[in-house]
Design an enzyme around this catalytic site. Structure first.
Site, short mmCIF file in Angstrom:
data_model
loop_
_atom_site.label_atom_id
_atom_site.label_comp_id
_atom_site.label_asym_id
_atom_site.label_seq_id
_atom_site.Cartn_x
_atom_site.Cartn_y
_atom_site.Cartn_z
N MET A 127 38.69 40.27 45.02
CA MET A 127 37.90 39.17 44.45
C MET A 127 37.31 39.54 43.09
SD MET A 127 34.11 39.00 46.11
CE MET A 127 33.69 38.10 44.61
N HIS A 128 37.10 38.55 42.26
CA HIS A 128 36.50 38.78 40.94
C HIS A 128 35.91 37.48 40.42
CE1 HIS A 128 40.84 38.04 40.59
NE2 HIS A 128 40.55 37.34 39.51
#
Ligand code: ZN
Length: 174
Positions: A127-128
């Site tokens: 995730m980012h």
């Protein structure tokens, strides 16, 4: 081609096709690769390493100054993040906005996350948070400035500028 809907217009980013193709290698995670290779932070455009997170310049940006904030752990979504990671990533949104405002004076920001390939995530396994600076009229500008070479030269300059501004202003202040 990946697009992101911003207000009523799309930012046109054809160089991102290369990025998407690069990510299709099985098992590849560029965030984890960067994290493990601390000697190459400038080359990989890794701006900040903090206790729980990492901040990198997006090599295939939607706009000048497009940053990514990711947890150090290879986790796919917010459900897998712990309280400390969530808190630090939120503070890093604040700190990246400060650094970008001091460096390149955006008029606004788009900040968001994509989960799953159908939602536009280029790297769904790690995730980012996207931090995308915006300027009045920038949807017109970027379609002119679409040469990957031009983009990568300006990325190195921007990286150095952000490093300098961070040092001078003690950023990130977590
Ligand atoms: Zn990863």
């Amino acid at each position: 081609m990946e697009t992101i809907t911003l207000q009523q217009e799309n930012l046109w980013a054809p160089w991102r096709t290369k990025y998407i193709q690069g990510l299709s290698k099985p098992g590849g995670c560029f965030i984890c690769d960067y994290l493990q290779n601390s000697g190459a932070d400038e080359e990989n455009l890794v701006l900040w390493r903090t206790e729980k997170s990492v901040v990198v310049l997006n090599r295939f940006p939607y706009n000048n100054g497009h940053l990514l904030i990711a947890p150090i752990r290879h986790i796919p979504d917010l459900a897998a993040a712990d309280e400390a990671e969530l808190f630090e990533m939120t503070k890093l949104i604040r700190e990246t906005q400060k650094a970008l405002s001091l460096s390149i004076k955006p008029h606004g920001f788009n900040i968001g996350m994509n989960f799953g390939r159908c939602a536009g995530a280029g790297l769904p396994e790690h995730m980012h948070v996207h931090v995308v600076p915006r300027w009045d009229g920038d949807t017109n500008f970027m379609s002119v400035c679409s040469e990957t070479k031009v983009i990568s030269q300006s990325l190195t300059e921007l990286y150095r500028l952000l490093k300098e501004v961070s040092k001078k202003n003690n950023l990130p202040n977590l």
